[in-house]
Design an enzyme around this catalytic site. Structure first.
Site, PDB file in Angstrom:
ATOM      1  N   THR A 281       0.854  -1.187   0.000  1.00  0.00           N
ATOM      2  CA  THR A 281       0.000   0.000   0.000  1.00  0.00           C
ATOM      3  C   THR A 281       0.890   1.237   0.000  1.00  0.00           C
ATOM      4  OG1 THR A 281      -1.831  -1.076   1.159  1.00  0.00           O
ATOM      5  CG2 THR A 281      -1.741   1.320   1.255  1.00  0.00           C
ATOM      6  N   PHE A 283       1.365   5.077   0.849  1.00  0.00           N
ATOM      7  CA  PHE A 283       0.868   6.109   1.744  1.00  0.00           C
ATOM      8  C   PHE A 283       1.518   7.437   1.372  1.00  0.00           C
ATOM      9  CE2 PHE A 283       0.090   2.270   4.075  1.00  0.00           C
ATOM     10  CZ  PHE A 283      -1.039   2.517   4.841  1.00  0.00           C
TER      11      PHE A 283
END
Length: 379
Positions: A281, A283
């Site tokens: 992921t 960020f």
């Protein structure tokens, strides 16, 4: 005609085309000088339309489309060249230069940071990867993170923006259109989901699972293999783990991280249940003011374009003409605007390169809605 002879003819034509192209750009430089002297903008859309229409008609019906593409590209190159020669009306180059001079040489070790969720959330893990000593304030929603940064309650905010399995976090992209902020840093976090439950509970006892919708999407294969388990969406993977820990029920579990299991006293029933072993992921770390730290090699921006054929192509062609690598293109509908979209771009480009500043300045001048989100290093 033999192939060799045809290629020799093409080579001769190409040499003529190159000579004429150079002459055209030299004349464009004279046009740029005139516009600079008389305070005229580089972009003259009416003139461009007239030229393209005239050359398209000259080419004839069969070559009309190809000629239009050719002259659109020529206009983009000419405009880019003129913009480079003229002092721009866009304040962005000065703003970027000021930020480069003002920003410290080292990214902060400690700071006040806003994160969504509770202790143990992936946002918190990403935050700890960015800052050695962060003072974290947790918010229930991602909008709360944007508001905290916007109001100055926290200097930074950490938000998920894209997952390698589930794709973009659309809610965050929608909020990006509503708040003024800049991206100061990026970080990629490997996400490994586990199924957590009370100590002593077995997988066969589980009837309900709680987690965030992104985590649920990332564990689709595991959940499909257990169709009797009912899935519930909650605000955060860490919040799901905490809720299970606080529950007296033995038949509930959470999809969360192993760290959350240790934090809330839960047992790992199944490890690595995400669909993709390489599950990452992205960020972003946002700030209110523009901060550009050394090593910034990625630039992000958002913009809207006219709803007409060729508009997106004309934007993308600018990246190609300046030899900039476009790595992300996301579109989201603009609320209250029928068939109008906000586009989000990431490019791998150093902000220290003149062509990067040239691009953002051009887009800022030419487009009605353009926002430079920042240039930053992604870890």
């Amino acid at each position: 005609m033999e192939l060799k002879e045809a290629r020799e003819q093409i080579d001769r034509i190409d040499r003529q085309l190159t000579d004429l192209f150079v002459k055209r750009m030299q004349v464009a430089q004279q046009v740029a000088a005139y516009k600079r002297e008389h305070g005229l903008p580089v972009l003259d859309r009416e003139r461009e339309r007239q030229v393209i229409a005239s050359r398209t008609a000259q080419a004839g019906e069969e070559m009309a489309t190809y000629t239009r593409v050719l002259y659109n590209t020529l206009m983009d190159l000419s405009r880019s060249y003129q913009s480079g020669k003229n002092s721009r009306n866009s304040p962005l180059p000065d703003k970027i230069k000021e930020a480069l001079e003002r920003t410290p040489q080292q990214f902060p070790v400690s700071a006040t940071v806003a994160c969504q969720g509770v202790e143990g959330a992936y946002s918190q893990i990403a935050c700890d990867k960015l800052f050695r000593q962060a003072s974290i304030t947790y918010f229930r929603t991602w909008e709360g993170v944007f508001q905290a940064v916007d109001k100055g309650l926290c200097r930074y905010g950490v938000l998920p923006i894209e997952n390698s399995t589930a794709g973009s976090v659309n809610q965050v992209y929608d909020l990006m259109n509503r708040y003024r902020f800049h991206i100061a840093r990026g970080v990629r976090l490997r996400v490994e989901h586990t199924l957590l439950a009370h100590p002593g509970v077995t997988l066969g006892e589980i009837t309900e699972v709680y987690s965030h919708e992104q985590a649920i999407q990332q564990c689709g294969h595991f959940l499909k293999d257990h169709p009797s388990i009912k899935v519930h969406v909650c605000e955060n993977t860490a919040a799901a783990a905490r809720m299970v820990a606080q529950s007296e029920r033995r038949d509930v579990a959470a999809i969360s991280s192993r760290d959350c299991g240790a934090l809330y006293g839960l047992t790992v029933l199944e490890d690595g249940i995400q669909d993709n072993a390489n599950n990452y992921t992205r960020f972003i770390c946002i700030s209110k003011e523009l901060e550009i730290y050394p090593g910034a090699n990625k630039t992000s921006m958002m913009l809207s374009i006219p709803h007409k054929p060729g508009s997106l192509y004309q934007i993308i062609s600018k990246f190609a003409s300046l030899d900039l690598n476009l790595t992300k293109l996301e579109s989201r509908p603009i609320p209250g605007k029928d068939f109008e979209f906000m586009f989000y771009f990431d490019i791998d480009a150093s902000i220290y390169a003149p062509e990067t500043v040239e691009l953002v300045a051009q887009l800022d001048e030419e487009l009605e809605r353009f926002t430079y989100l920042g240039s930053y290093l992604e870890q």
